[in-house]
Design an enzyme around this catalytic site. Structure first.
Site, PDB file in Angstrom:
ATOM      1  N   GLU A   1       0.837  -1.204   0.000  1.00 28.68           N
ATOM      2  CA  GLU A   1       0.000   0.000   0.000  1.00 28.68           C
ATOM      3  C   GLU A   1       0.870   1.252   0.000  1.00 28.68           C
ATOM      4  O   GLU A   1       1.981   1.268   0.533  1.00 28.68           O
ATOM      5  CB  GLU A   1      -0.890  -0.010   1.245  1.00 28.68           C
ATOM      6  CG  GLU A   1      -1.815   1.188   1.373  1.00 28.68           C
ATOM      7  CD  GLU A   1      -2.449   1.298   2.761  1.00 28.68           C
ATOM      8  OE1 GLU A   1      -3.528   1.892   2.849  1.00 28.68           O
ATOM      9  OE2 GLU A   1      -1.851   0.804   3.737  1.00 28.68           O
TER      10      GLU A   1
ATOM     11  N   LYS B   1     -10.640  -0.184  -1.243  1.00 31.30           N
ATOM     12  CA  LYS B   1     -10.766  -0.334   0.205  1.00 31.30           C
ATOM     13  C   LYS B   1     -12.108   0.209   0.666  1.00 31.30           C
ATOM     14  O   LYS B   1     -12.481   1.340   0.343  1.00 31.30           O
ATOM     15  CB  LYS B   1      -9.623   0.408   0.907  1.00 31.30           C
ATOM     16  CG  LYS B   1      -9.607   0.230   2.419  1.00 31.30           C
ATOM     17  CD  LYS B   1      -8.410   0.937   3.044  1.00 31.30           C
ATOM     18  CE  LYS B   1      -8.354   0.717   4.548  1.00 31.30           C
ATOM     19  NZ  LYS B   1      -7.215   1.428   5.161  1.00 31.30           N
TER      20      LYS B   1
ATOM     21  N   CYS C   1      -4.609  -2.805   4.608  1.00 38.28           N
ATOM     22  CA  CYS C   1      -4.219  -2.244   5.898  1.00 38.28           C
ATOM     23  C   CYS C   1      -5.195  -2.600   7.010  1.00 38.28           C
ATOM     24  O   CYS C   1      -5.351  -3.757   7.393  1.00 38.28           O
ATOM     25  CB  CYS C   1      -4.065  -0.725   5.739  1.00 38.28           C
ATOM     26  SG  CYS C   1      -3.325   0.109   7.160  1.00 38.28           S
TER      27      CYS C   1
END
Length: 541
Positions: A293, A360, A413
């Site tokens: 990321e 995300k 994440c």
């Protein structure tokens, strides 16, 4: 210990509150990555003894937000301030006004999370009795509060109490049956048993220590189950995948105005192509290349030469999976107005074409979007993660599929810290592995990256899926479907990691099949028994 128990029962006001803050901070040492489990057995009884002596209010508001709430809130304030102190590293990196805001940010977040524990404490006190059943009441109410903390208002399930029971490969195996919320219920129940030993009363020592002995036996059985599962679960390596994960140490993520596309692409491609041994052929034989990321502080579509260079570097039949911001392009090919874009995983083939993507969906509040944005911007405060204007959430469909490659669950994440909430059953059934990309550079030098990495490992245990985790500055690693780390890179060092993932567990896990339902059944049973005990205390004591 009798002195401590009696002190807590007799204390009140600020003295009691401060003792509970300290007790909560001590309990926080049981959280990852410290795992000092005895601290939980020392601290939770302090909370119970405080409730034993808590004043009862007669008004509804007093019962909910009275002394019992203050007791749980104080303990939670100490716990979360200590367990999440590493968040301060992000404030230090930002500098400026964020340095002044750091103590308020950390304690403020701890106070918000502590409200859940305060409400759980108040609920328990409504059904409180003087019998041994009070630890069941306490367990049910605090476990319910932990579930609420992990789900309500977008959820924040960092440092759930159950993680204290996952400090070794053996201990964490029980999560395949109970999930982390089930472990949370078990941890609270076991760590509460010392409250039944002290203060000394007319009961004999064997009777007083019996619940604690049973808790220790349960802990031993948990370890035994872990040894059995690790030694009796056959694992098979995949024959259709060889993965190279890159840990590039790109620090331009913090400022989009400073990122140089050519330099960043060169760094990534050079690392990706390196030979680890004299006989290594670099990317030849690699089926899947993974970049983490936040390696691109720019939209790839704005730099077509980047995609061209990637295409020239990738061998035939190699797929690149990379974290990258994605522009919000509508069906008409135009950029969607008032949409800041997505924090995405892009699948790029050997032609330099983006053939699949995942956006995300579970964004970090104040990190990737700013709640009440217009208010905070009056003071010049933006979200931590740079971009056009924060990020927009994706549609939540995490199963990624590229023709010719195994399907996998994509987690960016923070999304990997949510127990039992990484995908619906049909996606879990189709997925062959979990891919987690992250950038923990905001918290380098603190306990944060290690804590985040450990929480991610539990998703492999819960699902029976192997895990691949690529991190910008670390910790990059791979696990088997039992959560054991099979290969890793040292943090804060650039490098690459070549792994051959295991096959998923063919039978899955019990937790996959039943989820948190046993947890809710036990909560309901605990609350039911507590309600009966509160109504007929003399018959049950």
């Amino acid at each position: 210990m009798t002195w401590l128990a009696e002190t807590m029962m007799l204390s009140h006001g600020w003295r009691r509150f401060l003792i509970l803050v300290v007790a909560g901070a001590i309990a926080a040492t049981s959280a990852p990555p410290l795992f000092f489990l005895p601290a939980l057995f020392l601290a939770l009884p302090v909370w119970i003894w405080a409730l034993d002596g808590a004043e009862r209010k007669h008004t509804l508001v007093g019962r909910i937000f009275g002394p019992a709430f203050s007791i749980g809130f104080g303990f939670g304030l100490g716990y979360f301030s200590a367990a999440l102190h590493w968040l301060g590293a992000a404030f230090i990196q930002q500098g400026g006004i964020f340095l002044l805001l750091m103590p308020f940010g950390i304690v403020g977040l701890a106070a918000i999370l502590a409200i859940f524990w305060g409400l759980g404490s108040a609920l328990a006190h409504l059904m409180w009795t003087g019998s041994w059943l009070r630890i069941l009441t306490f367990t049910a109410c605090l476990a319910l509060a932990e579930w609420a903390r992990g789900h309500l208002f977008s959820g924040f399930p960092f440092d759930l109490i159950g993680y204290a029971l996952t400090g070794t490969d053996q201990l964490m195996q029980l999560a395949s049956v109970t999930g982390v919320y089930g472990l949370t219920l078990l941890a609270i129940l076991m760590a509460s048993t010392p409250a039944l030993i002290w203060p000394a009363d007319q009961r004999g020592w064997p009777l007083r220590v019996l619940p604690f002995t049973v808790a220790m036996a349960a802990l031993a059985l948990q370890v035994g189950f872990g040894y059995w599962r690790l030694n009796n679960t056959p694992l098979t390596p995949r024959t259709d995948m060889k993965v190279r994960m890159v840990q590039p140490m790109i620090l331009d993520h913090a400022d989009w105005s400073q990122g140089d596309p050519d330099t960043i692409i060169t760094t990534l491609l050079d690392l990706s192509s390196q030979q680890l041994t004299p006989s290594d052929t670099g990317l030849d034989g690699i089926t899947t290349l993974v970049w983490p990321e936040s390696v691109f502080p720019f939209f790839l579509a704005s730099y077509p030469d980047a995609l061209a260079r990637i295409a020239r570097t990738l061998p035939a039949d190699t797929l690149l999976l990379t974290g990258a911001p994605r522009e919000p392009i509508g069906d008409d090919g135009e950029i969607i107005p008032d949409n800041p874009g997505f924090n995405a995983i892009l699948a790029i083939d050997t032609n330099g074409e983006v053939v699949a993507s995942y956006d995300k969906s579970h964004l970090v509040p104040f990190g990737e979007y700013l709640p009440f944005q217009s208010f905070w911007r009056l003071f010049g405060i933006n979200q931590f993660v740079p971009g056009t204007n924060g990020w927009a959430p994706g549609d939540g469909k995490r199963l990624m599929q590229v023709a010719g490659w195994p399907k996998f669950l994509a987690l960016v994440c923070y999304e990997a810290v949510f127990p039992g909430d990484i995908g619906p059953a049909e996606e879990l059934e189709q997925a062959q592995f979990i891919l987690n990309i992250t950038n923990d550079a905001w918290f380098d030098g603190s306990l944060g990256p290690a804590q985040h990495a450990h929480l991610t490992r539990l998703r492999a245990v819960e699902t029976g899926l192997p895990l691949l985790r690529a991190a910008n500055t670390g910790i990059t690693f791979a696990t088997d479907p039992l959560g054991r780390i099979t290969a890793s890179l040292a943090p804060l060092q650039p490098g690459v990691l070549d792994v051959v993932p295991s096959q998923k567990l063919a039978e899955g896990t019990l937790f996959n099949r039943v989820g948190d339902w046993p947890f809710f059944v036990l909560i309901a049973l605990g609350l039911g028994l507590s309600g009966l005990a509160a109504r007929r205390p003399r018959r049950l004591e």
